[in-house]
Design a protein around this motif. Structure first.
Motif, PDB file in Angstrom:
ATOM      1  N   ARG A   1     -10.402  39.349 141.625  1.00  0.00           N
ATOM      2  CA  ARG A   1     -10.486  37.965 141.133  1.00  0.00           C
ATOM      3  C   ARG A   1     -11.867  37.371 141.364  1.00  0.00           C
ATOM      4  O   ARG A   1     -12.306  36.485 140.618  1.00  0.00           O
ATOM      5  N   GLU A   2     -12.584  37.864 142.380  1.00  0.00           N
ATOM      6  CA  GLU A   2     -13.896  37.316 142.724  1.00  0.00           C
ATOM      7  C   GLU A   2     -15.049  38.062 142.053  1.00  0.00           C
ATOM      8  O   GLU A   2     -16.200  37.625 142.149  1.00  0.00           O
TER       9      GLU A   2
ATOM     10  N   GLY B   1      -2.436  26.487 142.488  1.00  0.00           N
ATOM     11  CA  GLY B   1      -1.310  27.148 143.127  1.00  0.00           C
ATOM     12  C   GLY B   1      -1.644  28.545 143.618  1.00  0.00           C
ATOM     13  O   GLY B   1      -2.797  28.907 143.832  1.00  0.00           O
ATOM     14  N   GLU B   2      -0.598  29.358 143.759  1.00  0.00           N
ATOM     15  CA  GLU B   2      -0.734  30.707 144.291  1.00  0.00           C
ATOM     16  C   GLU B   2      -1.175  31.685 143.203  1.00  0.00           C
ATOM     17  O   GLU B   2      -0.704  31.613 142.066  1.00  0.00           O
ATOM     18  N   THR B   3      -2.065  32.593 143.563  1.00  0.00           N
ATOM     19  CA  THR B   3      -2.471  33.644 142.629  1.00  0.00           C
ATOM     20  C   THR B   3      -1.782  34.973 142.941  1.00  0.00           C
ATOM     21  O   THR B   3      -1.627  35.812 142.054  1.00  0.00           O
ATOM     22  N   ILE B   4      -1.371  35.171 144.186  1.00  0.00           N
ATOM     23  CA  ILE B   4      -0.696  36.409 144.590  1.00  0.00           C
ATOM     24  C   ILE B   4       0.626  36.039 145.256  1.00  0.00           C
ATOM     25  O   ILE B   4       0.643  35.314 146.246  1.00  0.00           O
TER      26      ILE B   4
ATOM     27  N   PHE C   1       0.714  38.874 140.334  1.00  0.00           N
ATOM     28  CA  PHE C   1      -0.688  38.455 140.454  1.00  0.00           C
ATOM     29  C   PHE C   1      -1.045  37.632 139.222  1.00  0.00           C
ATOM     30  O   PHE C   1      -0.965  38.122 138.096  1.00  0.00           O
ATOM     31  N   VAL C   2      -1.426  36.369 139.444  1.00  0.00           N
ATOM     32  CA  VAL C   2      -1.735  35.448 138.352  1.00  0.00           C
ATOM     33  C   VAL C   2      -3.150  34.897 138.546  1.00  0.00           C
ATOM     34  O   VAL C   2      -3.358  33.994 139.363  1.00  0.00           O
ATOM     35  N   PRO C   3      -4.139  35.409 137.831  1.00  0.00           N
ATOM     36  CA  PRO C   3      -5.517  34.947 138.028  1.00  0.00           C
ATOM     37  C   PRO C   3      -5.696  33.443 137.849  1.00  0.00           C
ATOM     38  O   PRO C   3      -6.532  32.832 138.522  1.00  0.00           O
ATOM     39  N   ILE C   4      -4.933  32.807 136.957  1.00  0.00           N
ATOM     40  CA  ILE C   4      -5.056  31.368 136.723  1.00  0.00           C
ATOM     41  C   ILE C   4      -4.218  30.563 137.719  1.00  0.00           C
ATOM     42  O   ILE C   4      -4.327  29.340 137.793  1.00  0.00           O
ATOM     43  N   GLY C   5      -3.406  31.254 138.518  1.00  0.00           N
ATOM     44  CA  GLY C   5      -2.553  30.590 139.500  1.00  0.00           C
ATOM     45  C   GLY C   5      -1.225  30.140 138.903  1.00  0.00           C
ATOM     46  O   GLY C   5      -1.057  30.074 137.690  1.00  0.00           O
ATOM     47  N   ARG C   6      -0.279  29.844 139.785  1.00  0.00           N
ATOM     48  CA  ARG C   6       1.034  29.350 139.354  1.00  0.00           C
ATOM     49  C   ARG C   6       1.518  28.298 140.337  1.00  0.00           C
ATOM     50  O   ARG C   6       1.426  28.489 141.540  1.00  0.00           O
ATOM     51  N   ILE C   7       2.026  27.186 139.804  1.00  0.00           N
ATOM     52  CA  ILE C   7       2.555  26.123 140.655  1.00  0.00           C
ATOM     53  C   ILE C   7       4.046  25.972 140.419  1.00  0.00           C
ATOM     54  O   ILE C   7       4.588  26.380 139.395  1.00  0.00           O
TER      55      ILE C   7
ATOM     56  N   GLY D   1       4.610  38.632 131.441  1.00  0.00           N
ATOM     57  CA  GLY D   1       4.537  37.359 130.739  1.00  0.00           C
ATOM     58  C   GLY D   1       3.220  37.198 130.002  1.00  0.00           C
ATOM     59  O   GLY D   1       2.659  38.153 129.467  1.00  0.00           O
ATOM     60  N   GLN D   2       2.690  35.953 130.012  1.00  0.00           N
ATOM     61  CA  GLN D   2       1.462  35.658 129.278  1.00  0.00           C
ATOM     62  C   GLN D   2       0.231  35.534 130.163  1.00  0.00           C
ATOM     63  O   GLN D   2      -0.881  35.509 129.659  1.00  0.00           O
ATOM     64  N   THR D   3       0.426  35.466 131.485  1.00  0.00           N
ATOM     65  CA  THR D   3      -0.720  35.175 132.348  1.00  0.00           C
ATOM     66  C   THR D   3      -0.847  36.092 133.556  1.00  0.00           C
ATOM     67  O   THR D   3      -1.858  36.024 134.249  1.00  0.00           O
ATOM     68  N   SER D   4       0.125  36.942 133.820  1.00  0.00           N
ATOM     69  CA  SER D   4       0.154  37.623 135.111  1.00  0.00           C
ATOM     70  C   SER D   4       0.164  39.141 135.008  1.00  0.00           C
ATOM     71  O   SER D   4       0.220  39.724 133.926  1.00  0.00           O
ATOM     72  N   PHE D   5       0.118  39.760 136.185  1.00  0.00           N
ATOM     73  CA  PHE D   5       0.305  41.192 136.361  1.00  0.00           C
ATOM     74  C   PHE D   5       1.494  41.396 137.295  1.00  0.00           C
ATOM     75  O   PHE D   5       1.671  40.651 138.256  1.00  0.00           O
TER      76      PHE D   5
END
Length: 227
Positions: free
Chosen positions: A62-63, A77-80, A89-95, A145-149
């Motif tokens: 991610r970095e 929110g959380e990315t992992i 794992f969601v690079p954009i985060g999830r709340i 989904g559309q944003t995660s791994f």
């Protein structure tokens, strides 16, 4: 589980959560009763040292400069997230809950991902970085989904739900998913149907959907739910 009960559903069913690695038997006939039938734990499977290396690889990815998101994207929110049998794992985060600002950022990420192949490139990188776990511990990495791994263990993915039901005597399964494509987290379902090890008709039907609205429409069309 609660929304289904609150909506008024009053039957028994099996639920496979965390991509199929955790199996619940649910009895809603009187009150909401949940019983864990089986639960796989990815941390126990990998061991602490390997699990820590996996998490470190996600954080480093991610970095990396090539995976830095545009400045206009706010990670919230959380990315992992550890989900028992898997890691999300969601690079954009999830709340949790609803936020208009978060949904705008999420929608922008989806457009960005489609235009640049961001997740596909990152998945290729993660598969290289974690190749030793893929070889030694059957780690799988797929698009969720559309944003995660989703990081799973082979045989403890969504295919686990299908084989469990078939082994328990279910003679027909209809699966609806939005990621049946190669690299998607629904792909194990499609592969079971395509590689059915018998000349008899496969009891599994895998149906591609685009979103939850499409899912509802197809359930209506197949007479699984009424108007």
């Amino acid at each position: 589980f609660e929304p289904l009960y609150e909506f008024g559903f009053r039957k028994q069913f099996d639920a496979f959560i965390s991509n199929g690695g955790v199996h619940y038997y649910c009895d809603y006939s009187k009150e909401m009763s949940l019983e864990i039938v089986s639960a796989f734990d990815i941390r126990d499977h990998l061991g602490k040292a390997h699990y820590d290396l996996l998490i470190e690889a996600l954080e480093k990815a991610r970095e990396m400069p090539e995976f830095q998101l545009p400045p206009s994207f706010e990670v919230m929110g959380e990315t992992i997230t550890y989900r028992g049998s898997m890691i999300n794992f969601v690079p954009i985060g999830r709340i949790e809950g609803y936020s208009a600002e978060y949904h705008r950022s999420r929608d922008n990420f989806v457009v960005f991902d489609h235009a640049t192949g961001y997740r596909s490139k990152m998945m290729d990188h993660l598969k290289r970085e974690l190749s030793f776990l893929i070889a030694s511990h059957q780690l799988t990495i797929s698009l969720g989904g559309q944003t995660s791994f989703d990081l799973n263990i082979a045989t403890k993915d969504k295919g686990n739900a299908v084989w469990t039901l078939l082994n328990n005597g279910v003679d027909k399964i209809v699966f609806l998913g939005d990621a049946l494509f190669e690299g998607g987290n629904d792909a194990p379902i499609r592969k079971i149907a395509e590689n059915w090890p018998s000349t008899d008709q496969c009891p599994l039907e895998a149906i591609q959907v685009s979103n939850w609205d499409d899912t509802i429409e197809k359930l209506h069309a197949m007479k699984f739910i009424g108007e």
